[in-house]
Design a protein around this motif. Structure first.
Motif, PDB file in Angstrom:
ATOM      1  N   MET A 179       0.891  -1.200   0.114  1.00 36.90           N
ATOM      2  CA  MET A 179      -0.038   0.007   0.024  1.00 36.90           C
ATOM      3  C   MET A 179       0.792   1.098  -0.054  1.00 36.90           C
ATOM      4  N   VAL A 180       0.636   2.309  -1.148  1.00 38.71           N
ATOM      5  CA  VAL A 180       1.512   3.270  -1.326  1.00 38.71           C
ATOM      6  C   VAL A 180       0.637   4.559  -0.767  1.00 38.71           C
ATOM      7  N   LEU A 181       0.915   5.425  -0.139  1.00 40.94           N
ATOM      8  CA  LEU A 181       0.064   6.558   0.114  1.00 40.94           C
ATOM      9  C   LEU A 181       0.652   7.756  -0.336  1.00 40.94           C
ATOM     10  N   ARG A 182      -0.165   8.549  -0.968  1.00 45.53           N
ATOM     11  CA  ARG A 182      -0.001   9.666  -1.694  1.00 45.53           C
ATOM     12  C   ARG A 182      -0.798  11.021  -1.307  1.00 45.53           C
ATOM     13  N   LYS A 183      -0.376  12.262  -1.609  1.00 47.65           N
ATOM     14  CA  LYS A 183      -1.274  13.135  -0.923  1.00 47.65           C
ATOM     15  C   LYS A 183      -1.768  14.079  -2.117  1.00 47.65           C
ATOM     16  N   CYS A 184      -3.255  14.221  -2.252  1.00 48.73           N
ATOM     17  CA  CYS A 184      -3.902  14.911  -3.377  1.00 48.73           C
ATOM     18  C   CYS A 184      -3.158  16.471  -3.449  1.00 48.73           C
ATOM     19  N   ILE A 185      -2.947  16.926  -4.466  1.00 44.15           N
ATOM     20  CA  ILE A 185      -2.279  18.198  -4.776  1.00 44.15           C
ATOM     21  C   ILE A 185      -3.504  19.239  -4.316  1.00 44.15           C
ATOM     22  N   ALA A 186      -4.802  19.125  -4.627  1.00 42.44           N
ATOM     23  CA  ALA A 186      -5.861  20.001  -4.432  1.00 42.44           C
ATOM     24  C   ALA A 186      -6.121  20.134  -3.075  1.00 42.44           C
ATOM     25  N   CYS A 187      -6.625  19.065  -2.295  1.00 45.00           N
ATOM     26  CA  CYS A 187      -7.386  19.029  -1.028  1.00 45.00           C
ATOM     27  C   CYS A 187      -6.093  18.828   0.028  1.00 45.00           C
ATOM     28  N   GLY A 188      -4.907  17.848  -0.163  1.00 42.52           N
ATOM     29  CA  GLY A 188      -4.154  17.522   0.723  1.00 42.52           C
ATOM     30  C   GLY A 188      -4.462  16.286   1.530  1.00 42.52           C
ATOM     31  N   GLU A 189      -5.470  15.706   1.180  1.00 46.17           N
ATOM     32  CA  GLU A 189      -5.889  14.441   1.604  1.00 46.17           C
ATOM     33  C   GLU A 189      -5.109  13.168   1.410  1.00 46.17           C
ATOM     34  N   ILE A 190      -4.518  12.329   2.202  1.00 37.30           N
ATOM     35  CA  ILE A 190      -3.590  11.273   1.845  1.00 37.30           C
ATOM     36  C   ILE A 190      -4.510  10.002   1.797  1.00 37.30           C
ATOM     37  N   ARG A 191      -4.335   9.337   0.654  1.00 36.87           N
ATOM     38  CA  ARG A 191      -4.879   8.385   0.187  1.00 36.87           C
ATOM     39  C   ARG A 191      -4.195   7.207  -0.519  1.00 36.87           C
ATOM     40  N   GLU A 192      -4.422   6.141  -0.804  1.00 35.89           N
ATOM     41  CA  GLU A 192      -3.606   5.198  -1.536  1.00 35.89           C
ATOM     42  C   GLU A 192      -3.604   5.587  -2.930  1.00 35.89           C
TER      43      GLU A 192
END
Length: 83
Positions: free
Chosen positions: A1-14
């Motif tokens: 499982m690799v987590l990344r951050k959305c460039i717009a909202c900053g939420e961290i998801r897979e």
């Protein structure tokens, strides 16, 4: 499982739950990279219409990838987030 951050909202998801846009290292070409096989600088975006609108409005792709984004890529992202 690799987590990344959305460039717009900053939420961290897979990373599999996000759109990956990559500036390819060798060519500098901007591509939507769903299989993660291309090496280069990448930006991740939620499949959320509001995130897409904010990322485009605030030029987050250009800032993250350090290159102008072709309109064709923005159109593809729009199609992916319309659902």
């Amino acid at each position: 499982m690799v987590l990344r951050k959305c460039i717009a909202c900053g939420e961290i998801r897979e990373s599999t739950e996000m759109i990956k846009v990559t500036r390819v290292h060798n060519t500098g070409e901007i591509v939507i990279n769903p299989d993660s096989r291309l090496f280069g600088r990448s930006a991740y975006l939620c499949y959320n219409k509001n995130c897409r609108l904010n990322a485009i409005k605030k030029r987050r792709f250009q800032k993250t990838l350090k290159k102008e984004i072709p309109f064709s890529i923005i159109e593809e992202i729009t199609k992916l987030t319309e659902n």
